[in-house]
Design an enzyme around this catalytic site. Structure first.
Site, PDB file in Angstrom:
ATOM      1  N   ILE A  36      59.550  59.108  38.027  1.00  0.00           N
ATOM      2  CA  ILE A  36      58.881  59.352  36.739  1.00  0.00           C
ATOM      3  C   ILE A  36      57.411  59.721  36.950  1.00  0.00           C
ATOM      4  O   ILE A  36      56.874  60.615  36.290  1.00  0.00           O
ATOM      5  CB  ILE A  36      58.996  58.118  35.811  1.00  0.00           C
ATOM      6  CG1 ILE A  36      60.456  57.687  35.663  1.00  0.00           C
ATOM      7  CG2 ILE A  36      58.403  58.424  34.436  1.00  0.00           C
ATOM      8  CD1 ILE A  36      60.661  56.374  34.917  1.00  0.00           C
TER       9      ILE A  36
ATOM     10  N   TYR B 105      63.963  41.963  38.737  1.00  0.00           N
ATOM     11  CA  TYR B 105      63.221  43.190  38.411  1.00  0.00           C
ATOM     12  C   TYR B 105      62.544  43.053  37.045  1.00  0.00           C
ATOM     13  O   TYR B 105      61.332  43.188  36.920  1.00  0.00           O
ATOM     14  CB  TYR B 105      64.166  44.405  38.429  1.00  0.00           C
ATOM     15  CG  TYR B 105      63.584  45.622  37.722  1.00  0.00           C
ATOM     16  CD1 TYR B 105      62.424  46.241  38.201  1.00  0.00           C
ATOM     17  CD2 TYR B 105      64.183  46.156  36.572  1.00  0.00           C
ATOM     18  CE1 TYR B 105      61.871  47.344  37.542  1.00  0.00           C
ATOM     19  CE2 TYR B 105      63.636  47.250  35.921  1.00  0.00           C
ATOM     20  CZ  TYR B 105      62.483  47.842  36.406  1.00  0.00           C
ATOM     21  OH  TYR B 105      61.932  48.930  35.758  1.00  0.00           O
TER      22      TYR B 105
ATOM     23  N   THR C  98      59.299  48.819  30.947  1.00  0.00           N
ATOM     24  CA  THR C  98      60.713  49.107  30.715  1.00  0.00           C
ATOM     25  C   THR C  98      61.300  48.324  29.543  1.00  0.00           C
ATOM     26  O   THR C  98      60.822  47.213  29.247  1.00  0.00           O
ATOM     27  CB  THR C  98      61.502  48.756  32.009  1.00  0.00           C
ATOM     28  OG1 THR C  98      62.889  48.663  31.711  1.00  0.00           O
ATOM     29  CG2 THR C  98      61.084  47.410  32.590  1.00  0.00           C
ATOM     30  N   ASP C  99      62.347  48.862  28.950  1.00  0.00           N
ATOM     31  CA  ASP C  99      63.058  48.140  27.876  1.00  0.00           C
ATOM     32  C   ASP C  99      63.736  46.874  28.402  1.00  0.00           C
ATOM     33  O   ASP C  99      64.105  45.991  27.624  1.00  0.00           O
ATOM     34  CB  ASP C  99      64.093  49.048  27.193  1.00  0.00           C
ATOM     35  CG  ASP C  99      65.141  49.645  28.128  1.00  0.00           C
ATOM     36  OD1 ASP C  99      65.098  49.389  29.341  1.00  0.00           O
ATOM     37  OD2 ASP C  99      66.019  50.379  27.628  1.00  0.00           O
ATOM     38  N   GLU C 100      63.897  46.789  29.735  1.00  0.00           N
ATOM     39  CA  GLU C 100      64.622  45.639  30.292  1.00  0.00           C
ATOM     40  C   GLU C 100      63.875  44.318  30.083  1.00  0.00           C
ATOM     41  O   GLU C 100      64.453  43.247  30.224  1.00  0.00           O
ATOM     42  CB  GLU C 100      64.925  45.871  31.776  1.00  0.00           C
ATOM     43  CG  GLU C 100      65.792  47.100  31.967  1.00  0.00           C
ATOM     44  CD  GLU C 100      66.444  47.189  33.330  1.00  0.00           C
ATOM     45  OE1 GLU C 100      66.708  46.156  33.954  1.00  0.00           O
ATOM     46  OE2 GLU C 100      66.680  48.328  33.778  1.00  0.00           O
TER      47      GLU C 100
ATOM     48  N   LYS D  12      58.542  42.633  35.912  1.00  0.00           N
ATOM     49  CA  LYS D  12      57.914  43.637  35.021  1.00  0.00           C
ATOM     50  C   LYS D  12      57.354  42.934  33.778  1.00  0.00           C
ATOM     51  O   LYS D  12      56.281  43.294  33.280  1.00  0.00           O
ATOM     52  CB  LYS D  12      58.932  44.703  34.603  1.00  0.00           C
ATOM     53  CG  LYS D  12      59.378  45.646  35.701  1.00  0.00           C
ATOM     54  CD  LYS D  12      58.285  46.528  36.261  1.00  0.00           C
ATOM     55  CE  LYS D  12      57.822  47.592  35.303  1.00  0.00           C
ATOM     56  NZ  LYS D  12      56.789  48.475  35.945  1.00  0.00           N
TER      57      LYS D  12
ATOM     58  N   GLY E  66      57.185  58.790  43.185  1.00  0.00           N
ATOM     59  CA  GLY E  66      58.539  58.458  42.744  1.00  0.00           C
ATOM     60  C   GLY E  66      58.999  59.387  41.630  1.00  0.00           C
ATOM     61  O   GLY E  66      58.369  60.421  41.344  1.00  0.00           O
TER      62      GLY E  66
HETATM   63  N1  LIG Z   1      63.740  54.638  36.022  1.00  0.00           N
HETATM   64  C1  LIG Z   1      63.817  54.177  34.766  1.00  0.00           C
HETATM   65  O1  LIG Z   1      64.840  54.353  34.093  1.00  0.00           O
HETATM   66  C2  LIG Z   1      62.627  53.473  34.155  1.00  0.00           C
HETATM   67  C3  LIG Z   1      62.652  53.217  32.784  1.00  0.00           C
HETATM   68  C4  LIG Z   1      61.529  52.599  32.195  1.00  0.00           C
HETATM   69  C5  LIG Z   1      60.449  52.254  32.979  1.00  0.00           C
HETATM   70  N2  LIG Z   1      60.473  52.490  34.314  1.00  0.00           N
HETATM   71  C6  LIG Z   1      59.258  52.124  35.089  1.00  0.00           C
HETATM   72  O2  LIG Z   1      58.648  53.340  35.473  1.00  0.00           O
HETATM   73  C7  LIG Z   1      57.978  53.184  36.725  1.00  0.00           C
HETATM   74  C8  LIG Z   1      58.433  54.257  37.687  1.00  0.00           C
HETATM   75  O3  LIG Z   1      59.853  54.166  37.849  1.00  0.00           O
HETATM   76  P1  LIG Z   1      60.654  55.214  38.734  1.00  0.00           P
HETATM   77  O4  LIG Z   1      62.043  55.213  38.248  1.00  0.00           O
HETATM   78  O5  LIG Z   1      59.892  56.478  38.838  1.00  0.00           O
HETATM   79  O6  LIG Z   1      60.612  54.467  40.135  1.00  0.00           O
HETATM   80  P2  LIG Z   1      60.834  54.975  41.627  1.00  0.00           P
HETATM   81  O7  LIG Z   1      61.524  53.839  42.310  1.00  0.00           O
HETATM   82  O8  LIG Z   1      61.423  56.333  41.653  1.00  0.00           O
HETATM   83  O9  LIG Z   1      59.338  55.125  42.187  1.00  0.00           O
HETATM   84  C9  LIG Z   1      58.511  54.035  42.452  1.00  0.00           C
HETATM   85  C10 LIG Z   1      57.306  54.558  43.206  1.00  0.00           C
HETATM   86  O10 LIG Z   1      56.413  53.459  43.440  1.00  0.00           O
HETATM   87  C11 LIG Z   1      55.997  53.499  44.805  1.00  0.00           C
HETATM   88  N3  LIG Z   1      55.688  52.131  45.215  1.00  0.00           N
HETATM   89  C12 LIG Z   1      56.539  51.085  45.364  1.00  0.00           C
HETATM   90  N4  LIG Z   1      55.883  49.997  45.770  1.00  0.00           N
HETATM   91  C13 LIG Z   1      54.573  50.347  45.860  1.00  0.00           C
HETATM   92  C14 LIG Z   1      53.390  49.651  46.200  1.00  0.00           C
HETATM   93  N5  LIG Z   1      53.433  48.368  46.548  1.00  0.00           N
HETATM   94  N6  LIG Z   1      52.216  50.325  46.174  1.00  0.00           N
HETATM   95  C15 LIG Z   1      52.170  51.638  45.832  1.00  0.00           C
HETATM   96  N7  LIG Z   1      53.265  52.353  45.515  1.00  0.00           N
HETATM   97  C16 LIG Z   1      54.447  51.709  45.524  1.00  0.00           C
HETATM   98  C17 LIG Z   1      57.184  54.074  45.561  1.00  0.00           C
HETATM   99  O11 LIG Z   1      56.812  54.589  46.820  1.00  0.00           O
HETATM  100  C18 LIG Z   1      57.652  55.142  44.571  1.00  0.00           C
HETATM  101  O12 LIG Z   1      56.946  56.342  44.780  1.00  0.00           O
HETATM  102  C19 LIG Z   1      58.284  51.764  37.185  1.00  0.00           C
HETATM  103  O13 LIG Z   1      57.194  50.953  36.878  1.00  0.00           O
HETATM  104  C20 LIG Z   1      59.506  51.364  36.368  1.00  0.00           C
HETATM  105  O14 LIG Z   1      59.535  49.972  36.151  1.00  0.00           O
HETATM  106  C21 LIG Z   1      61.530  53.091  34.925  1.00  0.00           C
END
Ligand SMILES: NC(=O)c1ccc[n+]([C@@H]2O[C@H](COP(=O)([O-])OP(=O)(O)OC[C@H]3O[C@@H](n4cnc5c(N)ncnc54)[C@H](O)[C@@H]3O)[C@@H](O)[C@H]2O)c1
Length: 331
Positions: free
Chosen positions: A12, A143, A119-121, A147, A10
């Site tokens: 990050i 969501y 996440t901050d959420e 988390k 994904g």
């Molecule tokens: N995007 C933001 O602004 C943000 C901010 C803070 C924290 N986060 C956290 O960072 C992490 C990554 O976020 P992101 O934006 O890169 O998300 P994203 O949606 O781009 O990627 C999620 C990844 O997880 C994989 N995935 C989903 N379900 C799965 C499962 N059951 N088993 C294995 N892999 C699985 C997906 O295939 C994908 O590659 C998350 O935990 C999210 O809560 C995101």
């Protein structure tokens, strides 16, 4: 260091893996279920340096297959989109809750250090000031609630079993390779295509923007220097109302203001997020990228990398978009 990084196909996670391979020479195995948000192309810069295992974190066999002789687990895998969690919440309990639990058990069996990306959420909305790590947890969407549950489970493994677990909570991320359902890539791609720009409510929701590489390095910092059983906030340097973000994107893409269309607000939409990152700053981490610079780089990346987003905008995302906004995409 030998790392198992889950969810790294994904947005990050793929950035984190690139940084770990390039800047630390880490030996990385990625475990990812390749949901709609995960794509192996996201790892193409490092594909010859890593091992990739396709599988879900809630599947103990897949986790056992991927874990090898890893010294630590960093978990990014999650269902991440608030709007999808409102429409289809169960997938969020499975991945964010049960999946995290399976990974924790695998870490406990082997005594591995474990970093949960969060996440901050989980803190909910704040009108003034910023959340610290001791602020109450008041998640408002399925969501953020799942988390939050995962964070508490992660910390319980420290208190109950003495496992070296840590939590890194980021504010809203932006940058290359973010799936276009999220605000910034949605607005960039729609502006470039001349599609309408759907802004929720009055557009005055405030987010604390964090460039994805800054979060990647923050998570690395927590992995290397964090104290087990602790939570660390990683906040961005700037806050901005959504409508101001959209207007800046219009300027950067040369698109017209008339594309903006206010749409019915998201249910339970949090008004403002803001994180204090003093605790992680005391360990030597600070976000380096100001929002104005990061946004310019992000727009340039989407402009130059149509190969990345064209398959998404012509695939299942179109149907999701139509269902969600009741409008079809032009291109
Ligand atoms: N995007 C933001 O602004 C943000 C901010 C803070 C924290 N986060 C956290 O960072 C992490 C990554 O976020 P992101 O934006 O890169 O998300 P994203 O949606 O781009 O990627 C999620 C990844 O997880 C994989 N995935 C989903 N379900 C799965 C499962 N059951 N088993 C294995 N892999 C699985 C997906 O295939 C994908 O590659 C998350 O935990 C999210 O809560 C995101």
């Amino acid at each position: 260091m030998k790392l198992l990084v889950s969810g790294a196909a994904g947005f990050i996670g793929s950035t984190f893996v690139e940084l770990r391979v390039r800047e630390h020479g880490d030996d990385v195995t990625v475990l990812d279920a390749l949901t709609y948000a995960g794509r192996q192309e996201n790892l193409r810069e490092v594909e010859s340096d890593i091992r990739f295992v396709a599988g879900a974190i809630e599947d103990p066999d897949a986790v056992a297959d991927a874990i090898g002789d890893a010294e630590a687990i960093v978990n990014f895998a999650a269902e991440t989109h608030v709007d999808r969690s409102i429409a289809d919440p169960f997938a969020f309990s499975v991945t964010n809750g049960q999946g995290t639990h399976v990974l924790l058990e695998a870490a406990r069996e082997r005594g591995l250090r474990y970093v949960q990306v969060s996440t901050d959420e989980v803190y909910g909305s704040i009108e003034t000031g910023s959340f610290t790590e001791t602020s109450p947890l008041q998640p408002s969407s399925p969501y953020s609630a799942t988390k939050t549950g995962a964070d508490l489970l992660v910390l319980s493994y420290y208190h109950t079993y003495g496992l070296e677990t840590l939590v890194a909570r980021g504010s809203n991320n932006y940058g290359p390779r973010q799936y276009p359902e999220k605000l910034i890539p949605l607005m960039i791609l729609n502006a470039m295509a001349g599609d309408h720009l759907p802004v929720y409510g009055d557009g005055k929701n405030v987010r604390n923007w964090l460039y994805v590489e800054d979060f990647g390095r923050g998570i690395g910092h927590v992995l290397a220097h964090g104290k087990p059983g602790e939570v660390y906030n990683c906040g961005g340097p700037d806050e901005c109302e959504n409508i101001a973000v959209v207007q800046r994107i219009l300027q950067l893409t040369g698109a017209d203001d008339s594309l903006i269309e206010y749409v019915t607000d998201r249910l339970g939409h949090d008004r403002r997020y803001s994180l204090s990152s003093e605790k992680l700053a005391a360990l030597g981490w600070r976000a380096q990228t100001r929002f104005a610079d990061g946004l310019e780089r992000t727009v340039a990346w989407y402009r130059d990398n149509a190969w990345w987003w064209e398959p998404i905008r012509s695939g299942a995302y179109r149907e999701y978009y139509e269902r969600h906004y009741g409008r079809s995409l032009k291109s």
